[in-house]
Each structure stands twice: as structure tokens, then as C-alpha cells.
Design a protein around this motif. Structure first.
Motif, PDB file in Angstrom:
ATOM      1  N   ARG A  28      -6.835   1.014  10.315  1.00 12.07           N
ATOM      2  CA  ARG A  28      -7.202   2.342  10.332  1.00 12.07           C
ATOM      3  C   ARG A  28      -6.581   3.321   9.056  1.00 12.07           C
ATOM      4  O   ARG A  28      -7.119   4.247   8.433  1.00 12.07           O
ATOM      5  CB  ARG A  28      -6.636   2.973  11.757  1.00 12.07           C
ATOM      6  N   LEU A  29      -5.293   2.738   9.037  1.00 11.12           N
ATOM      7  CA  LEU A  29      -4.391   3.581   7.863  1.00 11.12           C
ATOM      8  C   LEU A  29      -5.163   3.306   6.425  1.00 11.12           C
ATOM      9  O   LEU A  29      -5.120   4.106   5.316  1.00 11.12           O
ATOM     10  CB  LEU A  29      -2.920   3.385   7.608  1.00 11.12           C
ATOM     11  N   GLN A  30      -5.597   1.939   6.417  1.00 12.13           N
ATOM     12  CA  GLN A  30      -6.205   1.538   5.266  1.00 12.13           C
ATOM     13  C   GLN A  30      -7.586   2.112   4.955  1.00 12.13           C
ATOM     14  O   GLN A  30      -7.777   2.643   3.957  1.00 12.13           O
ATOM     15  CB  GLN A  30      -6.484  -0.232   5.197  1.00 12.13           C
ATOM     16  N   ARG A  31      -8.262   2.548   6.057  1.00  5.89           N
ATOM     17  CA  ARG A  31      -9.443   2.968   5.902  1.00  5.89           C
ATOM     18  C   ARG A  31      -9.441   4.581   5.359  1.00  5.89           C
ATOM     19  O   ARG A  31     -10.020   5.161   4.422  1.00  5.89           O
ATOM     20  CB  ARG A  31     -10.256   3.115   7.149  1.00  5.89           C
ATOM     21  N   LEU A  32      -8.178   5.207   6.146  1.00  6.52           N
ATOM     22  CA  LEU A  32      -7.918   6.535   5.631  1.00  6.52           C
ATOM     23  C   LEU A  32      -7.355   6.696   4.210  1.00  6.52           C
ATOM     24  O   LEU A  32      -7.565   7.677   3.413  1.00  6.52           O
ATOM     25  CB  LEU A  32      -6.998   7.113   6.543  1.00  6.52           C
ATOM     26  N   LEU A  91       3.613   5.178   6.965  1.00  6.22           N
ATOM     27  CA  LEU A  91       3.673   5.556   5.433  1.00  6.22           C
ATOM     28  C   LEU A  91       2.444   4.985   5.052  1.00  6.22           C
ATOM     29  O   LEU A  91       2.047   3.825   5.026  1.00  6.22           O
ATOM     30  CB  LEU A  91       4.759   4.832   5.099  1.00  6.22           C
ATOM     31  N   LEU A  92       1.668   5.823   4.138  1.00  7.54           N
ATOM     32  CA  LEU A  92       0.363   5.454   3.532  1.00  7.54           C
ATOM     33  C   LEU A  92       0.731   5.054   2.043  1.00  7.54           C
ATOM     34  O   LEU A  92       1.362   5.844   1.501  1.00  7.54           O
ATOM     35  CB  LEU A  92      -0.777   6.590   3.678  1.00  7.54           C
ATOM     36  N   THR A  93       0.242   3.934   1.673  1.00 10.84           N
ATOM     37  CA  THR A  93       0.354   3.622   0.172  1.00 10.84           C
ATOM     38  C   THR A  93      -1.077   3.585  -0.524  1.00 10.84           C
ATOM     39  O   THR A  93      -1.760   2.706   0.047  1.00 10.84           O
ATOM     40  CB  THR A  93       1.101   2.597   0.028  1.00 10.84           C
ATOM     41  N   ILE A  94      -1.564   4.331  -1.550  1.00  8.36           N
ATOM     42  CA  ILE A  94      -2.855   4.445  -1.992  1.00  8.36           C
ATOM     43  C   ILE A  94      -2.751   3.933  -3.500  1.00  8.36           C
ATOM     44  O   ILE A  94      -1.970   4.597  -4.161  1.00  8.36           O
ATOM     45  CB  ILE A  94      -3.420   5.750  -2.012  1.00  8.36           C
ATOM     46  N   GLU A  95      -3.447   2.644  -3.595  1.00  2.15           N
ATOM     47  CA  GLU A  95      -3.165   2.195  -4.822  1.00  2.15           C
ATOM     48  C   GLU A  95      -4.323   2.713  -5.734  1.00  2.15           C
ATOM     49  O   GLU A  95      -5.436   2.503  -5.635  1.00  2.15           O
ATOM     50  CB  GLU A  95      -3.344   0.611  -4.835  1.00  2.15           C
ATOM     51  N   LEU A  96      -3.837   3.408  -6.853  1.00  7.37           N
ATOM     52  CA  LEU A  96      -4.763   4.207  -7.742  1.00  7.37           C
ATOM     53  C   LEU A  96      -5.712   3.255  -8.343  1.00  7.37           C
ATOM     54  O   LEU A  96      -6.600   3.469  -8.876  1.00  7.37           O
ATOM     55  CB  LEU A  96      -4.140   5.108  -8.592  1.00  7.37           C
ATOM     56  N   SER A  97      -5.091   1.981  -8.697  1.00  7.64           N
ATOM     57  CA  SER A  97      -5.563   0.985  -9.617  1.00  7.64           C
ATOM     58  C   SER A  97      -6.841   0.429  -9.048  1.00  7.64           C
ATOM     59  O   SER A  97      -7.787  -0.282  -9.649  1.00  7.64           O
ATOM     60  CB  SER A  97      -4.733  -0.096  -9.914  1.00  7.64           C
ATOM     61  N   ASP A  98      -7.126   0.473  -7.584  1.00  7.42           N
ATOM     62  CA  ASP A  98      -8.128   0.064  -6.958  1.00  7.42           C
ATOM     63  C   ASP A  98      -9.542   0.749  -7.611  1.00  7.42           C
ATOM     64  O   ASP A  98     -10.611   0.023  -7.482  1.00  7.42           O
ATOM     65  CB  ASP A  98      -8.109   0.265  -5.440  1.00  7.42           C
ATOM     66  N   LEU A  99      -9.237   1.888  -7.966  1.00  3.73           N
ATOM     67  CA  LEU A  99     -10.207   2.737  -8.573  1.00  3.73           C
ATOM     68  C   LEU A  99     -10.257   3.026 -10.023  1.00  3.73           C
ATOM     69  O   LEU A  99     -11.324   3.300 -10.725  1.00  3.73           O
ATOM     70  CB  LEU A  99     -10.495   4.224  -7.679  1.00  3.73           C
ATOM     71  N   PHE A 100      -9.366   2.989 -10.471  1.00  2.00           N
ATOM     72  CA  PHE A 100      -9.029   3.210 -11.817  1.00  2.00           C
ATOM     73  C   PHE A 100      -7.998   2.215 -12.440  1.00  2.00           C
ATOM     74  O   PHE A 100      -6.878   2.279 -12.467  1.00  2.00           O
ATOM     75  CB  PHE A 100      -8.344   4.665 -12.219  1.00  2.00           C
ATOM     76  N   PRO A 101      -8.554   1.035 -13.062  1.00  2.00           N
ATOM     77  CA  PRO A 101      -7.689   0.099 -13.599  1.00  2.00           C
ATOM     78  C   PRO A 101      -6.643   0.518 -14.600  1.00  2.00           C
ATOM     79  O   PRO A 101      -5.661   0.115 -14.517  1.00  2.00           O
ATOM     80  CB  PRO A 101      -8.730  -0.935 -14.108  1.00  2.00           C
ATOM     81  N   GLU A 102      -6.982   1.399 -15.264  1.00  7.71           N
ATOM     82  CA  GLU A 102      -6.093   1.846 -16.279  1.00  7.71           C
ATOM     83  C   GLU A 102      -4.661   2.655 -15.612  1.00  7.71           C
ATOM     84  O   GLU A 102      -3.954   2.950 -16.385  1.00  7.71           O
ATOM     85  CB  GLU A 102      -6.455   3.083 -17.425  1.00  7.71           C
ATOM     86  N   LEU A 103      -4.858   2.877 -14.437  1.00 11.24           N
ATOM     87  CA  LEU A 103      -3.471   3.374 -13.591  1.00 11.24           C
ATOM     88  C   LEU A 103      -2.816   2.448 -12.724  1.00 11.24           C
ATOM     89  O   LEU A 103      -2.419   2.601 -11.933  1.00 11.24           O
ATOM     90  CB  LEU A 103      -4.123   4.714 -12.699  1.00 11.24           C
ATOM     91  N   LYS A 104      -2.884   1.097 -13.429  1.00  9.32           N
ATOM     92  CA  LYS A 104      -2.407  -0.080 -12.549  1.00  9.32           C
ATOM     93  C   LYS A 104      -1.000  -0.007 -12.102  1.00  9.32           C
ATOM     94  O   LYS A 104      -0.496  -0.592 -11.352  1.00  9.32           O
ATOM     95  CB  LYS A 104      -2.597  -1.328 -13.304  1.00  9.32           C
TER      96      LYS A 104
END
Length: 406
Positions: A13-17, A169-182
Motif C-alpha cells: 500500500r505504501l508503494q502504491r501511495l 517511512l515512505l521512500t520515493i525513488e525519483l529515478s523511476d520516473l527521471f533517470p537523470e535523477l538517479k
């Protein structure tokens, strides 16, 4: 603070959010990117801004004979760390560029210093690291693996928890959407259907009792726990004499702030006193003020229990760190796994410290091209050196042909 390790996957659920939050961030970013430019970059009566000098390229060609002390270093002492780097790089994207070099290194067994030097000079090319302003000097600090005293259970009301990653604690990986933000990620928590910043250190302090129900261990000194968070890994000596090993798991997402700088600004320590030992001394003399001082740093580190194996702690590359041969670096300019020749001085001395190191770790405070953290090893002696190290230094990264800038 170094230490990027794998963390437990959050609840589905946290992953979806988190994915929804990342999507919202993408929409906001896209909206900002499509705003029209201002119609008047230079308005009537205003002078155009002076052009800024272009940033110096971070890697510039060099030769081995430019490395101070290269011929004097015992490169055989760096060889085990280099083989560890090769093992760690096998799972990384740039492994094909290193494969030939690492496979040849594996055939050499345990070479002497002369053979190791001949190998590095024939297979790798040195590149001088340079800051955007063109300077090739930067800050070199030190870290180590501390030993704390504690227990698995809270034995008295004054103990302090070594906390695992909280479930919320939520961790949102920006590189999943923007590879340049790896190398960028967001952290937060749910408040209703809204993702908000995670608790700061000051906000976590009154929640420690509840969070401590799942503590990995309890230690008896808050300032030592604070420095454990800065070091990113350490060992806890339990009442039966056994050792519990812990390593970095995640962080609350708040920026690191130096409490040494706070004490200097308040006039409680002079700049030359604001070492780890100086801060520890201040804390012993001012026990009622410690928590308020710690709260000045909103960053908070969570841990995971590690196997109590021989060797150094596991760094960001996923391999054990080598005492006095591993560096924490900024991976945006220094590739993890690469050999790095460091030219600096011993802590609080003018005596040269010129040594081939391995880029095997990262850290929250290790940002910049010519910037590194020198791993001194385990225990009080290593801590004494690490706590006093704040030197100027130069760095050269050794790369296979074709890996450097074009």
C-alpha cells in the motif's frame, strides 16, 4: 555520513501511495517545465547580467608521474580492496567497462607492490578531479566504525534506542520516473491521503519510547548514538561481551546540520575545538543540554542488524570497507569502485599522506568533486584519527580507457 545500503521494501500500500506521490511530483515538474519564459529577460534601463565563467570539467587528463608519492606507496596493501571493488562492480551498470581490467587482476594472485604498480599503470588512466571553480584542492575528513556499550533490552530509563526503519517511512525513488535523477529520492509519511515530510530529529525524540518497541538495541550514551548515525555503521558491546553489528538502512530525509558549527556560533567551542572529541567533551560537561543540541540537526539515521563477520562494515558499493584504504566519495563525479589516488596530510599534521584508495562508500555530507571521507577502521584509535581529520587534499581517479570524459 556515508552508507547507502539496501533497505526493506515498504508495504504494498505504501508503494502504491509512493508511486502516486511520485506521479504527482512528475506532473508538477512537467507543469513547471512548460511555463513560458519571462517576456522581458532584460528590462528597459537594466544592464544585462555579466556572463558567468563556465564551470571547469570535473575530470581532467593527468599522468602517473604527476601523482605525489605514487612511486612510494605500497600498492600491494591496496590490492585486496581493489579486488573487492571488482566484486562490487559486477552488479553495476558500468561493469562491462571494468570487466577486462578486473578479470586480469584476478589472475595475478597476490602481487607485490611493483607488480601492482605496473598493472595499474598499464590498464588504467589517471584523471585529476577538479572543482567547478577550477581548484583541485578540497576537504578530506575521516570516519570509522565506533564501539558503543548497550543491550538488546532497555535496562534503565536513560538508555537510547538504535532504531530500525519505521514502517511508516515512505521512500520515493525519483529515478523511476527521471533517470537523470538517479541519486535523488524523497522521503515522507502519510497524513491522511497526503504525503508530508517525515519526522525531524526533534519530532522523533518524544516518539522514541513508542518506536523503541522495535529497537535493534539500546545504548547508554546519546552523543555516542549521534556519532554512530554520522559514521553510518558500528558495533554494540552487549552485557555478555558479545558484539552486535549495525549498519545504515535509511534516513528521515532531512538535511544534515553540523552541531559543531552550532557550538562555534554560540561561542561554546572555538573552531579548533569542534572535533568529534571536542563535541564529546562538551556533551560530558553539559548533559542537560545534549538533546537540545542534537535537535539542531534534523537528520536522523535508521539502522539494520548485520552479520557479525570479520572485516570492515559494508559500504555503498556492497563490499566490506578496507581500513585506511577505503574512501567515501560523491558518486556523481567519482564512480563507485574506482581506485582513487589521494594526496593529503595526516590529521592535524603537515606529514604527507599519499595513498591509493578505493571509492567504496558514500555519505550524506560528502558532496562535491574534490571531497572525500577517509575510512580509518574500527575502535578508539581509529576514532581518534577520524575525529581529528579535516585536511586539504587532492584526488585523481583511475579509470579504464574509454571511461573518462569524451
Amino acid at each position: 555520513m556515508r552508507h547507502l545500503s539496501r533497505i526493506p521494501a515498504p508495504h504494498q500500500r505504501l508503494q502504491r501511495l509512493a508511486g502516486a506521490a511520485a506521479l504527482a511530483l512528475a506532473l508538477v515538474t512537467a507543469g513547471c517545465a512548460t511555463r513560458p519564459p519571462a517576456p522581458c529577460p532584460v528590462c528597459p534601463g537594466e544592464k544585462p547580467a555579466a556572463p558567468t565563467a563556465p564551470a571547469a570539467p570535473p575530470l581532467q587528463p593527468a599522468r602517473f608521474d604527476e601523482l605525489p608519492g605514487w612511486q612510494d606507496d605500497d600498492l600491494a596493501a591496496a590490492w585486496p580492496g581493489f579486488l573487492n571493488s571488482c566484486r562490487g562492480m559486477k552488479s553495476r551498470r558500468d561493469w562491462p567497462l571494468w570487466r577486462g581490467t578486473c578479470e586480469e587482476a584476478a589472475t595475478l594472485g597476490t602481487p607485490d607492490s611493483t607488480t601492482a604498480r605496473r598493472f595499474f599503470e598499464s590498464r588504467l588512466i589517471p584523471w585529476r578531479l577538479v572543482n567547478p571553480d577550477g581548484a583541485d584542492n578540497g576537504l578530506i575528513t575521516g570516519y570509522y566504525e565506533p564501539l558503543l556499550s548497550g543491550s538488546r533490552q532497555r535496562l534503565n530509563p536513560t538508555q537510547h534506542p538504535v532504531l530500525p526503519v519505521p514502517a511508516d517511512l515512505l521512500t520515493i525513488e525519483l529515478s523511476d520516473l527521471f533517470p537523470e535523477l538517479k541519486n535523488l529520492r524523497l522521503r515522507g509519511r502519510l497524513q491522511g491521503n497526503k504525503v508530508v515530510p517525515y519526522w525531524s530529529r526533534a519530532e522523533l525524540a518524544p516518539r522514541e519510547a513508542k518506536l523503541g518497541e522495535k529497537a535493534i538495541a539500546w545504548v547508554d550514551d546519546p552523543i555516542e548514538l549521534f556519532f554512530l548515525q554520522i559514521q553510518g555503521s558500528g558495533r554494540v558491546k552487549l552485557p555478555d561481551g558479545s558484539l552486535l553489528r549495525v549498519g545504515y538502512a535509511d534516513q528521515n530525509g532531512h538535511p544534515y546540520q553540523s552541531i559543531g558549527r552550532v557550538l562555534i556560533e554560540r561561542g561554546e567551542l572555538k573552531p579548533e575545538q569542534a572535533s568529534m572529541q571536542g563535541i564529546q567533551g562538551w556533551a560530558r560537561a553539559n548533559p542537560t543540554k545534549v538533546q537540545a543540541l542534537l535537535n539542531e540537526n534534523p537528520s536522523y539515521v535508521f539502522f539494520r542488524e548485520l552479520k557479525n563477520a570479520e572485516g570492515g562494515p559494508i559500504g555503498a558499493l556492497g563490499v566490506p570497507l578496507s581500513d585506511t584504504r577505503s574512501l567515501a566519495v560523491d558518486p556523481r563525479t567519482t564512480p563507485l569502485g574506482a581506485p582513487v589516488f589521494l594526496a593529503t596530510t595526516w590529521p592535524n599534521e603537515e606529514r604527507p599522506l599519499n595513498r591509493l584508495m578505493l571509492a567504496q562508500d558514500t555519505g550524506g555530507a560528502i558532496k562535491g568533486v574534490v571531497r572525500a571521507d577517509f575510512f580509518w577502521g574500527f575502535g578508539p584509535d581509529a576514532g581518534s584519527l577520524a575525529g581529528r581529520m579535516k585536511q586539504k587534499g587532492r584526488m585523481w581517479v583511475l579509470l579504464p580507457p574509454g571511461v573518462g570524459p569524451r
